[in-house]
Design a protein around this motif. Sequence first.
Motif, PDB file in Angstrom:
ATOM      1  N   PHE A 121       0.822  -1.208   0.000  1.00  0.00           N
ATOM      2  CA  PHE A 121       0.000   0.000   0.000  1.00  0.00           C
ATOM      3  C   PHE A 121       0.858   1.262   0.000  1.00  0.00           C
ATOM      4  N   ASN A 122       2.017   1.215   0.631  1.00  0.00           N
ATOM      5  CA  ASN A 122       2.920   2.357   0.622  1.00  0.00           C
ATOM      6  C   ASN A 122       3.336   2.714  -0.806  1.00  0.00           C
ATOM      7  N   ILE A 123       3.757   1.723  -1.557  1.00  0.00           N
ATOM      8  CA  ILE A 123       4.223   1.963  -2.926  1.00  0.00           C
ATOM      9  C   ILE A 123       3.080   2.383  -3.839  1.00  0.00           C
ATOM     10  N   TRP A 124       1.909   1.758  -3.678  1.00  0.00           N
ATOM     11  CA  TRP A 124       0.802   2.086  -4.564  1.00  0.00           C
ATOM     12  C   TRP A 124       0.171   3.433  -4.237  1.00  0.00           C
ATOM     13  N   PHE A 125       0.169   3.836  -2.978  1.00  0.00           N
ATOM     14  CA  PHE A 125      -0.313   5.181  -2.644  1.00  0.00           C
ATOM     15  C   PHE A 125       0.637   6.235  -3.215  1.00  0.00           C
ATOM     16  N   THR A 133      -5.360  -3.153  -6.725  1.00  0.00           N
ATOM     17  CA  THR A 133      -3.999  -3.621  -6.435  1.00  0.00           C
ATOM     18  C   THR A 133      -3.913  -4.922  -5.629  1.00  0.00           C
ATOM     19  N   PRO A 134      -4.958  -5.301  -4.851  1.00  0.00           N
ATOM     20  CA  PRO A 134      -4.885  -6.612  -4.190  1.00  0.00           C
ATOM     21  C   PRO A 134      -4.706  -7.773  -5.161  1.00  0.00           C
ATOM     22  N   VAL A 135      -4.941  -7.534  -6.454  1.00  0.00           N
ATOM     23  CA  VAL A 135      -4.675  -8.559  -7.463  1.00  0.00           C
ATOM     24  C   VAL A 135      -3.203  -8.954  -7.418  1.00  0.00           C
ATOM     25  N   PHE A 136      -2.329  -7.991  -7.122  1.00  0.00           N
ATOM     26  CA  PHE A 136      -0.903  -8.277  -6.980  1.00  0.00           C
ATOM     27  C   PHE A 136      -0.560  -8.739  -5.563  1.00  0.00           C
ATOM     28  N   LEU A 137      -1.288  -8.218  -4.578  1.00  0.00           N
ATOM     29  CA  LEU A 137      -0.957  -8.508  -3.181  1.00  0.00           C
ATOM     30  C   LEU A 137      -1.276  -9.949  -2.795  1.00  0.00           C
ATOM     31  N   ILE A 189       6.149  -2.871 -11.362  1.00  0.00           N
ATOM     32  CA  ILE A 189       4.963  -2.315 -12.040  1.00  0.00           C
ATOM     33  C   ILE A 189       4.634  -0.908 -11.549  1.00  0.00           C
ATOM     34  N   PRO A 190       4.474  -0.670 -10.233  1.00  0.00           N
ATOM     35  CA  PRO A 190       4.201   0.702  -9.798  1.00  0.00           C
ATOM     36  C   PRO A 190       5.349   1.654 -10.100  1.00  0.00           C
ATOM     37  N   PHE A 191       6.596   1.153 -10.041  1.00  0.00           N
ATOM     38  CA  PHE A 191       7.735   2.000 -10.383  1.00  0.00           C
ATOM     39  C   PHE A 191       7.649   2.438 -11.847  1.00  0.00           C
ATOM     40  N   SER A 192       7.286   1.523 -12.722  1.00  0.00           N
ATOM     41  CA  SER A 192       7.156   1.849 -14.150  1.00  0.00           C
ATOM     42  C   SER A 192       6.061   2.888 -14.382  1.00  0.00           C
TER      43      SER A 192
END
Length: 302
Positions: free
Chosen positions: A94-98, A136-140, A186-189
Amino acid sequence: MVALLPNIFSVLIMTEFILGNFANGFIALVNYIDWVKRQKMSSADQILTALAISRIGLLWILLINWYTAVLRTGLYSLEVRTVVHVAWAVSNHFNIWFATSLSIFYLVKIANFSSFIFLYLKQRAKSILLVIILGTPVFLVPHITVLCLDENMRTNEYEGNITQKTKLKGVFHLSFMTLFTLVNFIPFSISLTSCLLLIISLWKHLKKIQLNLKGSQDLSTKVHLRAMQTVVSFLLLHVSYFLALIISVWNSERLKNQLFVMLCEVLAMLYPLSHSFILIWKNKKLRSYLKNIRKIIRLPYH
């Protein structure tokens, strides 16, 4: 000197932990006070508050991992390690996705493109960000599943056919690290793409105002630069955080130099600390509150 390094690293970890909790607690508290006063909260403040809360959780998990796993205290066990790793996976996710959502928000609110797709995204920014967070829970979920399987293989490593267990352990650990790399990449991209689009938008804006013979330091230019600085700082700090974690996790069982693992943990905690202070400094409201606190502290006693 070498014998003192674990103590030095522990002091650094505690310092980072205290400062990180202060910065993120400050962001959450200021936005809460502002919400109570105005009875409403902007989308940017909602993301910042959620990000701050997730980082407080991440800081606590990193501290617990430091004292249970890195320092090898009496609390260290496979069960405790599994719980800590799962908690870290959730808070880190959640930190990275927020933070990624914040990058997307800056892009759709500040950048100017005439593309129909971009205008569509701009009009529905809130809905898109909500879908991203809820999706995002799809990845979690698979990340936690593979993590638990990997930890379970470590627990039962010496039960049954040892050769087969060792092979399965290698497969699960490789699967976990592959998924770990993917869910962070993915979130970094996405953040990197947002930053590049902001740069293109700024370049077009500067080209336009030069043609109109206007000054280059107009409000839109300053907003572009401020957003880019925030996103770029997130990308740089996230890279250092990600590399520190990759090195630590990949080599935690292979490295004979425990001090190097400790150094990676210290560098990893810099990310939720440093970026939060950058967010405070680049946010006018947060910076104003911080300056007011500094003035109150400096007031002489009577």
